[in-house]
Design a protein around this motif. Structure first.
Motif, PDB file in Angstrom:
ATOM      1  N   ILE A 345     -52.508 -18.167   3.470  1.00 34.76           N
ATOM      2  CA  ILE A 345     -51.150 -18.668   3.210  1.00 34.76           C
ATOM      3  C   ILE A 345     -50.593 -18.057   1.926  1.00 34.76           C
ATOM      4  CG2 ILE A 345     -49.724 -20.725   2.925  1.00 34.76           C
ATOM      5  CD1 ILE A 345     -51.785 -22.344   4.390  1.00 34.76           C
ATOM      6  N   VAL A 346     -51.440 -17.952   0.892  1.00 37.10           N
ATOM      7  CA  VAL A 346     -50.989 -17.316  -0.352  1.00 37.10           C
ATOM      8  C   VAL A 346     -50.654 -15.847  -0.100  1.00 37.10           C
ATOM      9  CG1 VAL A 346     -51.692 -16.603  -2.663  1.00 37.10           C
ATOM     10  CG2 VAL A 346     -52.236 -18.897  -1.861  1.00 37.10           C
ATOM     11  N   LEU A 347     -51.513 -15.165   0.645  1.00 40.25           N
ATOM     12  CA  LEU A 347     -51.251 -13.752   0.927  1.00 40.25           C
ATOM     13  C   LEU A 347     -49.972 -13.569   1.736  1.00 40.25           C
ATOM     14  CD1 LEU A 347     -54.818 -12.356   1.751  1.00 40.25           C
ATOM     15  CD2 LEU A 347     -53.579 -12.318  -0.409  1.00 40.25           C
ATOM     16  N   ALA A 348     -49.633 -14.561   2.549  1.00 39.87           N
ATOM     17  CA  ALA A 348     -48.402 -14.468   3.340  1.00 39.87           C
ATOM     18  C   ALA A 348     -47.156 -14.547   2.466  1.00 39.87           C
ATOM     19  CB  ALA A 348     -48.370 -15.574   4.391  1.00 39.87           C
ATOM     20  N   THR A 349     -47.297 -15.033   1.228  1.00 40.84           N
ATOM     21  CA  THR A 349     -46.138 -15.052   0.323  1.00 40.84           C
ATOM     22  C   THR A 349     -45.873 -13.676  -0.281  1.00 40.84           C
ATOM     23  OG1 THR A 349     -47.448 -15.652  -1.641  1.00 40.84           O
ATOM     24  CG2 THR A 349     -46.610 -17.458  -0.280  1.00 40.84           C
ATOM     25  N   ILE A 350     -46.865 -12.777  -0.232  1.00 40.26           N
ATOM     26  CA  ILE A 350     -46.689 -11.449  -0.843  1.00 40.26           C
ATOM     27  C   ILE A 350     -45.620 -10.638  -0.111  1.00 40.26           C
ATOM     28  CG2 ILE A 350     -47.833  -9.253  -1.363  1.00 40.26           C
ATOM     29  CD1 ILE A 350     -50.391 -10.845  -1.925  1.00 40.26           C
ATOM     30  N   PRO A 351     -45.711 -10.459   1.223  1.00 42.17           N
ATOM     31  CA  PRO A 351     -44.613  -9.746   1.897  1.00 42.17           C
ATOM     32  C   PRO A 351     -43.299 -10.518   1.853  1.00 42.17           C
ATOM     33  CG  PRO A 351     -46.195 -10.615   3.500  1.00 42.17           C
ATOM     34  CD  PRO A 351     -46.815 -10.767   2.151  1.00 42.17           C
ATOM     35  N   TRP A 352     -43.375 -11.847   1.820  1.00 44.73           N
ATOM     36  CA  TRP A 352     -42.154 -12.652   1.741  1.00 44.73           C
ATOM     37  C   TRP A 352     -41.437 -12.412   0.414  1.00 44.73           C
ATOM     38  CZ3 TRP A 352     -42.146 -18.756   2.143  1.00 44.73           C
ATOM     39  CH2 TRP A 352     -40.816 -19.199   2.282  1.00 44.73           C
ATOM     40  N   ALA A 353     -42.223 -12.242  -0.647  1.00 43.42           N
ATOM     41  CA  ALA A 353     -41.629 -12.011  -1.968  1.00 43.42           C
ATOM     42  C   ALA A 353     -41.232 -10.556  -2.179  1.00 43.42           C
ATOM     43  CB  ALA A 353     -42.612 -12.435  -3.058  1.00 43.42           C
ATOM     44  N   ALA A 354     -41.752  -9.648  -1.342  1.00 45.64           N
ATOM     45  CA  ALA A 354     -41.466  -8.222  -1.511  1.00 45.64           C
ATOM     46  C   ALA A 354     -40.094  -7.883  -0.938  1.00 45.64           C
ATOM     47  CB  ALA A 354     -42.544  -7.393  -0.816  1.00 45.64           C
ATOM     48  N   THR A 355     -39.350  -7.089  -1.662  1.00 42.22           N
ATOM     49  CA  THR A 355     -38.011  -6.694  -1.202  1.00 42.22           C
ATOM     50  C   THR A 355     -38.071  -5.641  -0.108  1.00 42.22           C
ATOM     51  OG1 THR A 355     -37.928  -5.041  -2.977  1.00 42.22           O
ATOM     52  CG2 THR A 355     -36.982  -7.211  -3.443  1.00 42.22           C
ATOM     53  N   SER A 356     -39.234  -4.982   0.038  1.00 45.37           N
ATOM     54  CA  SER A 356     -39.344  -3.901   1.016  1.00 45.37           C
ATOM     55  C   SER A 356     -39.617  -4.399   2.427  1.00 45.37           C
ATOM     56  CB  SER A 356     -40.464  -2.940   0.593  1.00 45.37           C
ATOM     57  OG  SER A 356     -41.694  -3.632   0.496  1.00 45.37           O
ATOM     58  N   VAL A 357     -39.934  -5.684   2.568  1.00 44.66           N
ATOM     59  CA  VAL A 357     -40.235  -6.251   3.883  1.00 44.66           C
ATOM     60  C   VAL A 357     -39.060  -7.117   4.322  1.00 44.66           C
ATOM     61  CG1 VAL A 357     -41.847  -7.677   5.212  1.00 44.66           C
ATOM     62  CG2 VAL A 357     -42.699  -6.247   3.343  1.00 44.66           C
TER      63      VAL A 357
END
Length: 501
Positions: A345-357
């Protein structure tokens, strides 16, 4: 709201979570599910507290995961996992790669996700969760090799998984060769930093007599984060560094080691509570229905295809390399015991927070992962004892390992060891002279039922006794090994080949 209201709310959540731990322990459920539920109740669909900041959630989540890994390393006994490290390393590297591919390909073909999103989902789901594994498996009477593999894997596989998710979330993804080089570089740097900081820190703690014993646990946790931050500054894996540093320090001759472990355990529980409640608040139940079917399908692929394939591939490699041989029962249990929890779940926040995704795709991945963690943890966690029993892998309860607390007597070049005799320990009934400690060590006091006395050579040790042993610093290791050996195998431990490592 005013500060005191926030404090009251926070304290109430923590108390509710602590009570929930007991409920979870009795029911066999991983406590993370209850913590997530508390977060959902507090969030937008419950009390209405809004939390929609994936960047902040990512940063808090990564720090909390680092704390959980530090606690996992500090409380892991090296003798319990050392034989499992090679297999766990293969699972944490080759197994992660196989799992990513085995999730991404079917998800791309069956659910119609684009290649990048499919790979992201596979990477996010590739890591087993240290908190879930430690909380569930340490209560199961499994063979030490099997539980050691699972514990070491959960501590080691966060690092390559985080690197993979970061690479896939970057605006310019490197080539396959470049990605593999970066993964290898970060793992090597993280390993080097962790293994450099730990012995230096343990040495410093042994030779600096702090005026207050409560400072030692704080210093240990601070040193663990020195390893984490140092590795990140050198573009290495902070997660691997903090886990290895904590593992080494937790098994070193540190003063007040048991207190440091207890402190880390308490801080880790607080981190878990805060992390899962925050992730529950971040979730939007109103958006979950669209993710249920894809999440269940992806979760089924993970549990029924990806995890077994990663286990088969990894165990085949270790067998070909003549490192280890796991039978089909052990492989089946390893496949079922790949618990997912906070990490995905924490790792799923990484692409969510990334502007490139793409934001909608990233949010959908987060919702899918949330569904997968809740449903499949609810399915797998409580059934692990049943599966272990049916596979014939449960073992009789063994004597609990002996905890030895120490404090330096700096001016005397000696150490004071405090040993509590746990239930089922074979120290029970052993007379003091039968311990056969080195000549420079002596059991000076016994605390029994609130009464303190100086033992005679013929005094018999009992369960729940506290022994105070004064030993010259040079023979402290020998004393600890001897006490552990007798606790495990009795006064004839040497005849059974038990040396107390």
């Amino acid at each position: 709201m005013e500060l005191h209201v926030w404090l009251l709310l926070g304290a109430g959540v923590v108390i509710a979570a602590i009570v929930a731990v007991r409920v979870a322990h009795r029911s066999g459920l991983p406590s993370l599910l209850i913590f997530l539920g508390l977060g959902v109740l507090i969030g937008e669909s419950g009390l209405g507290l809004q939390f929609e900041d994936p960047q902040l959630a990512q940063q808090i989540g990564l720090i909390a995961l680092a704390i959980i890994l530090a606690e996992g390393g500090l409380t892991t006994t090296w003798s319990h996992v050392k034989g499992s490290i090679p297999t766990a390393l293969v699972l944490a590297t080759v197994g992660v790669g196989v799992s990513i591919a085995a999730v991404a390909i079917p998800v791309h073909l069956l659910l119609g996700m684009d290649v990048r999103t499919s790979l992201l989902l596979g990477a996010v789901l590739a890591s087993t969760d240290a908190a879930a594994v430690f909380s569930v498996l340490r209560r199961l009477p499994l063979p030490s090799r099997l539980s050691g593999i699972l514990e070491a894997e959960s501590g080691l596989n966060d690092a390559p998984t985080v690197i993979a998710v970061m690479l896939l979330s970057a605006s310019a993804s490197p080539s396959l060769g470049g990605a593999l080089f970066q993964v290898l570089f970060e793992l090597v740097v993280g390993t080097a930093v962790g293994l450099a900081v730990a012995p230096l820190g343990a040495y410093a703690l042994r030779h600096i007599a702090l005026p207050i014993s409560g400072l030692y646990p704080i210093a240990v946790l601070a040193l663990a984060f020195v390893a984490y931050a140092g590795a990140v500054l050198l573009h290495g894996s902070g997660f691997l560094a903090i886990y290895l540093a904590s593992l080494v320090m937790g098994n070193s001759r540190m003063p007040h080691r048991a207190a440091s472990r207890g402190f880390a355990e308490g801080v880790a529980w607080l981190a878990q509570i805060g992390l899962f409640v925050m992730l529950g608040m971040l979730a939007s139940p109103s958006e979950m229905p669209t993710a249920i079917i894809p999440g269940l399908v992806a979760g089924l692929i993970l549990v029924a295809v990806a995890r077994p394939l990663s286990i088969i591939a990894s165990t085949l490699l270790v067998r070909l390399a003549r490192i280890d041989r796991l039978n089909w029962r052990e492989q089946a249990f390893l496949s079922w015991a790949g618990l997912r929890g906070a990490v995905p779940i924490v790792l799923a926040t990484i692409p969510w927070a990334a502007t490139s995704v793409d934001d909608s795709a990233a949010k959908f991945v987060f919702n899918e992962v949330f569904v997968i963690v809740v449903v499949y943890t609810l399915l797998q966690g409580p059934t692990l004892p049943f599966v272990a029993k049916k596979l014939g892998l449960t073992t009789p309860d063994e004597a609990r390992d002996l905890e030895v607390e120490s404090a330096p007597l700096e001016e005397l070049n000696a150490d004071l060891l405090q040993v509590r005799v746990p239930p089922t320990s074979k120290l029970h009934g052993v007379e003091i002279f039968e311990l056969r400690l080195p000549t420079d060590a002596q059991v000076t006091l016994i605390v029994r039922d609130g009464r303190t006395f100086v033992p005679a050579d013929s005094t018999r040790i009992r369960i729940d006794d506290q022994l105070l042993i004064v030993t010259a610093a040079a023979c402290r290791d020998t004393v600890e090994r001897r006490m552990r050996a007798i606790s495990r195998k009795g006064k004839l431990a040497g005849w059974f080949g038990e040396i107390g490592n």
